[in-house]
Scaffold this active site. Structure first.
Site, short mmCIF file in Angstrom:
data_model
loop_
_atom_site.label_atom_id
_atom_site.label_comp_id
_atom_site.label_asym_id
_atom_site.label_seq_id
_atom_site.Cartn_x
_atom_site.Cartn_y
_atom_site.Cartn_z
N ASP A 113 43.03 75.99 17.91
CA ASP A 113 44.41 75.63 18.24
C ASP A 113 45.06 74.99 17.01
OD1 ASP A 113 46.74 74.94 19.53
OD2 ASP A 113 45.74 74.01 21.24
N ASP A 114 46.03 75.68 16.44
CA ASP A 114 46.78 75.12 15.30
C ASP A 114 45.93 74.98 14.03
OD1 ASP A 114 48.70 74.88 17.26
OD2 ASP A 114 49.17 72.78 16.86
N CYS A 124 51.57 77.90 20.80
CA CYS A 124 50.42 78.12 21.67
C CYS A 124 50.65 79.04 22.87
CB CYS A 124 49.94 76.78 22.24
SG CYS A 124 49.83 75.43 21.07
N HIS A 175 46.78 76.32 29.82
CA HIS A 175 48.17 76.43 29.36
C HIS A 175 48.91 77.63 29.92
CE1 HIS A 175 50.96 75.43 25.68
NE2 HIS A 175 51.38 74.93 26.82
N ASP A 193 45.26 80.26 17.43
CA ASP A 193 46.34 80.74 18.32
C ASP A 193 47.70 80.80 17.63
OD1 ASP A 193 46.81 77.98 18.21
OD2 ASP A 193 47.42 77.87 20.32
N ASN A 194 47.82 80.11 16.48
CA ASN A 194 49.06 80.18 15.67
C ASN A 194 48.73 79.49 14.35
OD1 ASN A 194 49.90 77.95 18.14
ND2 ASN A 194 49.78 77.16 16.05
CA CA Z 1 48.47 76.25 19.04
#
Ligand code: CA
Length: 463
Positions: free
Chosen positions: A35-36, A75, A133, A285-286
């Site tokens: 994540d990130d 996300c 999420h 995810d990004n």
């Molecule tokens: Ca993210």
């Protein structure tokens, strides 16, 4: 060559088959999502400051996608694309959802088939560990979306130290951020966790493999690390005493905790001799929100939230020992949406909806020499922003404002060619317009519209 000819016949190669399963069985599928995490913050993309020897095993055993994209720059929409294999704007999941446990529209619509639905339908046992999420309403939780097992949290993020999980459940939440402080869920039951969150998620994934290795399985290991809040234990922090900046040091420690977890999972596959019968994807995810978590997207321009490469091009690798080549880089653009199509093909499942991805396996074995995608697209609905990537071009538009980059030669998007290449700009605009005509408007309000949402739904968190 033997593998190749078997693929052309549409038959799984013998080498891919488990030592413990019938010869006609299908491979397990594992997605490890961070994540990130910044593009530069894995060993396989060149990081020396944050060694990731375990994550790098996937690259060494398989393929690094140097132009691996996700379908959105934050996300929620990115994960909606990943889990459905479809551009999320096709079904209105255009924004990061709000935490709204009473709202059945706030999340992944029931029209959509998840990868867990798809694989469960053909006999896979399915598990998700970590961040969901995709909706907190009882109809939208993982156990209603194809997952046999869930261990984690429904919100868009979470704190990492168990002593901070002070809310019994979402009925005690009063604000969006309260979702970060709930006790974790095992399926629909709140539990008392004692380990650092990343370690707990790794433990659960390894345990799932232990319990289900004799049947085909699907794991979505959805780490929230290294998303904020920046929190790490001494075990990991002490590995980075050479990093002076405290934020960067903590971020590095969080990535290192994920790395240990990936190692434990890969070790378990090898110990049970199912590593050759398991596809393992790793991606973020990004892109990294560098000012917030000290991630590094170099050499890419921009951050999480942007349609510059730093927002959407991510660390991305896959292994399938004995089937796809080991230790190679694949530079043609691919996208997270391809994972669904690949999973459908290898499991011989028939998707319910039309997909936007492709089965990557024949591209990686060399059976198909063509590019997987002529174009990839992105839309930011609220800002009327679009991006398109072709083999050699990248164009970003906001209304009349256009930026065009020769992305093969200019990975850092430094030179805007739009004013001198008008016909190329117009051609790409037409292609984007055509794609836009296939999309839906958003079906829910997003994170930036929380105040407005609360006015319409004053009972958002009330019982
Ligand atoms: Ca993210």
């Amino acid at each position: 060559m033997k593998f190749l000819s078997f693929f052309l016949l549409g038959i799984l190669p013998f080498a891919a088959l488990s030592q413990t399963r019938p010869a006609n069985d299908r491979p397990n599928v594992i997605i490890i999502l961070t994540d990130d995490q910044g593009y530069a913050d894995v060993g396989f993309n060149g990081s020396t400051e944050i060694p990731t020897p375990e994550i790098d095993r996937i690259a060494n055993n398989g393929v690094v996608f140097t132009s691996g994209y996700v379908s959105y720059a934050v996300c929620g929409p990115s994960r909606a694309g990943l889990l459905t294999g479809r551009y999320q704007d096709r079904f209105g999941f255009s924004k990061n959802p709000l935490l709204a446990p009473k709202d059945p529209q706030m999340g992944l619509p029931l029209s959509e088939e998840t990868m867990a639905d798809l694989l469960k339908n053909v006999g896979y046992t399915t598990g998700v560990f970590g961040k969901w999420h995709m909706g907190a309403h009882p109809d939208l939780i993982p156990n209603k979306r194809g997952f046999d097992e869930f261990y984690g949290f429904l919100s868009g993020g979470h704190r990492y130290f168990p002593e901070e999980y002070v809310l019994q459940d979402l009925t005690e939440a009063k604000t969006q951020i309260d979702g970060y402080r709930t006790k974790l869920l095992r399926n629909t039951t709140r539990v008392e966790e004692t380990e650092y969150l990343t370690d707990a998620l790794s433990r659960e994934a390894v345990d799932f493999v232990e319990r289900h290795h004799e049947e085909p399985f699907f794991i979505y290991l959805s780490y929230n690390a290294p998303h904020t809040p920046l929190q790490a234990t001494e075990k990991y922090l002490k590995r980075f005493s050479h990093i002076e900046d405290k934020k960067r040091r903590t971020y590095a420690a969080m990535v290192s905790a994920v790395d240990d977890g990936v190692g434990a999972l890969l070790d378990k596959l090898e110990e049970l001799e199912i590593d050759e019968n398991t596809l393992v994807f790793f991606l973020s995810d990004n892109g990294g929100p560098s000012p917030h978590n000290s991630s590094d997207n170099a050499p890419l321009r921009g951050f999480k939230g942007d349609f510059y490469e730093g927002g959407i091009r991510v660390p991305f690798a896959v292994q399938w020992k004995g089937v796809i080549p080991a230790g190679i880089k694949y530079d043609h653009p691919v996208i997270s949406l391809d994972i669904f199509s690949t999973a459908a093909a290898v499991s011989k499942a028939t998707p319910k909806n039309s997909l936007d991805g492709v089965n990557l396996v024949p591209y990686l074995t060399g059976a198909i020499q063509d590019v997987p995608h002529e174009e990839l697209f992105w839309r930011n609905y609220n800002n009327a922003k679009f991006a398109v990537r072709t083999a050699d071009s990248k164009q970003i538009t906001v209304g009349e404002k256009v930026e065009l980059f020769d992305i093969q030669k200019d990975i850092s998007e430094k030179v805007n060619l739009a004013s001198e290449q008008l016909s190329r700009v117009e051609k790409l605009r037409r292609i984007v317009k055509e794609w836009e005509s296939t999309l839906m408007d958003p079906i829910f309000m997003g994170l930036s519209e929380g105040a407005e949402y609360n006015k319409i739904h004053p009972d958002r968190f009330d019982q």
